[in-house]
Design an enzyme around this catalytic site. Structure first.
Site, PDB file in Angstrom:
ATOM      1  N   ASP A 160      -0.638  25.135 -12.851  1.00  0.00           N
ATOM      2  CA  ASP A 160      -1.299  26.408 -13.171  1.00  0.00           C
ATOM      3  C   ASP A 160      -1.475  26.503 -14.682  1.00  0.00           C
ATOM      4  OD1 ASP A 160      -2.356  29.039 -12.695  1.00  0.00           O
ATOM      5  OD2 ASP A 160      -0.477  29.844 -13.447  1.00  0.00           O
ATOM      6  N   SER A 161      -2.313  27.447 -15.101  1.00  0.00           N
ATOM      7  CA  SER A 161      -2.506  27.682 -16.523  1.00  0.00           C
ATOM      8  C   SER A 161      -1.267  28.338 -17.142  1.00  0.00           C
ATOM      9  CB  SER A 161      -3.717  28.588 -16.735  1.00  0.00           C
ATOM     10  OG  SER A 161      -3.534  29.804 -16.031  1.00  0.00           O
ATOM     11  N   CYS A 180      -4.078  27.518  -9.981  1.00  0.00           N
ATOM     12  CA  CYS A 180      -4.917  28.343 -10.854  1.00  0.00           C
ATOM     13  C   CYS A 180      -6.338  28.432 -10.273  1.00  0.00           C
ATOM     14  CB  CYS A 180      -4.954  27.684 -12.232  1.00  0.00           C
ATOM     15  SG  CYS A 180      -5.990  28.539 -13.409  1.00  0.00           S
ATOM     16  N   GLU A 232       1.028  40.357 -16.988  1.00  0.00           N
ATOM     17  CA  GLU A 232       1.923  39.610 -17.891  1.00  0.00           C
ATOM     18  C   GLU A 232       2.811  40.569 -18.680  1.00  0.00           C
ATOM     19  OE1 GLU A 232       1.258  35.964 -19.396  1.00  0.00           O
ATOM     20  OE2 GLU A 232       0.609  35.495 -17.367  1.00  0.00           O
ATOM     21  N   CYS A 274      -7.305  35.212  -8.183  1.00  0.00           N
ATOM     22  CA  CYS A 274      -6.593  34.919  -9.431  1.00  0.00           C
ATOM     23  C   CYS A 274      -5.099  34.919  -9.107  1.00  0.00           C
ATOM     24  CB  CYS A 274      -6.914  35.991 -10.471  1.00  0.00           C
ATOM     25  SG  CYS A 274      -5.944  35.879 -11.981  1.00  0.00           S
ATOM     26  N   HIS A 304      -2.655  36.033 -10.571  1.00  0.00           N
ATOM     27  CA  HIS A 304      -1.888  37.228 -10.925  1.00  0.00           C
ATOM     28  C   HIS A 304      -2.087  38.391  -9.951  1.00  0.00           C
ATOM     29  CE1 HIS A 304      -1.508  34.924 -14.522  1.00  0.00           C
ATOM     30  NE2 HIS A 304      -0.912  35.882 -15.209  1.00  0.00           N
TER      31      HIS A 304
HETATM   32  N1  DGL Z   1      -4.216  31.298 -13.478  1.00  0.00           N
HETATM   33  C1  DGL Z   1      -5.462  31.954 -13.782  1.00  0.00           C
HETATM   34  C2  DGL Z   1      -6.302  32.094 -12.500  1.00  0.00           C
HETATM   35  O1  DGL Z   1      -5.765  32.083 -11.403  1.00  0.00           O
HETATM   36  C3  DGL Z   1      -5.238  33.313 -14.421  1.00  0.00           C
HETATM   37  C4  DGL Z   1      -4.675  33.244 -15.824  1.00  0.00           C
HETATM   38  C5  DGL Z   1      -5.593  32.547 -16.812  1.00  0.00           C
HETATM   39  O2  DGL Z   1      -6.659  33.088 -17.156  1.00  0.00           O
HETATM   40  O3  DGL Z   1      -5.247  31.443 -17.218  1.00  0.00           O
HETATM   41  O4  DGL Z   1      -7.489  32.188 -12.582  1.00  0.00           O
END
Ligand code: DGL
Length: 269
Positions: free
Chosen positions: A9-10, A72, A152, A186, A188
């Site tokens: 993931d990012s 992600c 976050e 997403c 989050h």
């Molecule tokens: N993990 C990213 C997503 O699911 C969200 C956070 C980011 O922008 O890196 O798109």
């Protein structure tokens, strides 16, 4: 059949996916990598995201994973072709296709909404995946960039977050009033499922089916996971940066105490 599974993931949002995998398959051998040094991906270009994703997956491959789950949504939307081309023999799954499949299964009217980062929405990957499965579906997608920083910050049950969700969903329903299904596109957003579900039901006057990509990918992988038969499988968590807010942010996504997390320094060539 898969033994060791890498989850990329990012940042830490992908823990929603890792946690879902670990709770459904307790014996799974899991390697998590969150690119916290380069978060957020959502506002970056496709080329940059792809370069970061290739580098991160290379690290997981070096850890001996048999498959990679790109948790992600933004990286799933942009980088899957490059990842599959770089490692043709490695199964690489993204969350977009399983999310699209779950949305098509859930909708009664064929009117599906998608919310995600700017890059995910610009990529049009969800509408494409949904229309490939259900050509008569109507898809309305909206970028909700403020939701990632709110989660976050730990502002999950917070008036500012509620107002932000109301504003975004109000815009989406004004454009597409007959939606009956909403994809939380997403990492989050599953954390905000309660708020999103409540606000959506109030604005539309009826409940909406919410598609959680963590659940959708876990369901899709179920037939291929091999669990160790010795209780809880090995799990390793690594991130590329450990900011001071790390523990609090991690706890938002994995409220039961997260096992030890190490730091890896990945140069991006
Ligand atoms: N993990 C990213 C997503 O699911 C969200 C956070 C980011 O922008 O890196 O798109």
């Amino acid at each position: 059949m898969l033994g060791r599974v890498g989850v990329f993931d990012s940042g830490l949002g992908g823990l929603t996916v890792a946690r879902e995998l670990a709770s459904r398959f307790p014996g799974i051998d899991l390697r998590y990598l969150g690119d916290t040094a380069r978060l957020p991906y959502g506002a970056k270009s496709e080329d940059t995201i792809t370069r970061y994703a290739v580098r991160c997956v290379r690290h997981l491959v070096e850890q001996g994973v048999d498959a990679v789950v790109v948790a992600c949504n933004t990286a799933s939307a942009c980088a899957l072709p490059a990842l599959r081309e770089t490692w043709p023999a490695l199964p690489v799954w993204g969350v977009v296709e399983p999310g699209a499949r779950a949305a098509v299964a859930a909708t009664r009217t064929g009117r599906i909404g998608v919310i995600g980062t700017e890059r995910t929405v610009l990529s049009e990957s969800y509408p494409r995946a949904i229309l490939a499965l259900a050509p008569r579906a109507q898809v309305a997608a909206l970028a909700c960039p403020l939701l990632v920083p709110l989660v976050e910050a730990g502002w999950v049950d917070h008036p500012v977050t509620r107002l932000t969700v109301e504003t975004y969903l109000g815009e989406l329903f004004a454009r597409a009033p007959e939606l009956d299904t909403l994809v939380l596109g997403c990492t989050h957003y599953p954390v905000l499922k309660g708020v999103i579900g409540e606000v959506a039901a109030r604005l539309c006057g009826r409940p909406l089916a919410l598609v959680d990509s963590a659940e959708a990918i876990t369901e899709a992988l179920a037939p291929q996971i091999v669990e160790s038969d010795r209780g809880t499988g090995p799990r390793r968590f690594a991130v590329t940066d450990m900011p001071s807010s790390f523990a609090r942010v991690a706890a938002t996504f994995w409220p039961e105490s997260l096992p030890e997390v190490s730091h890896v320094d990945l140069t991006m060539d």
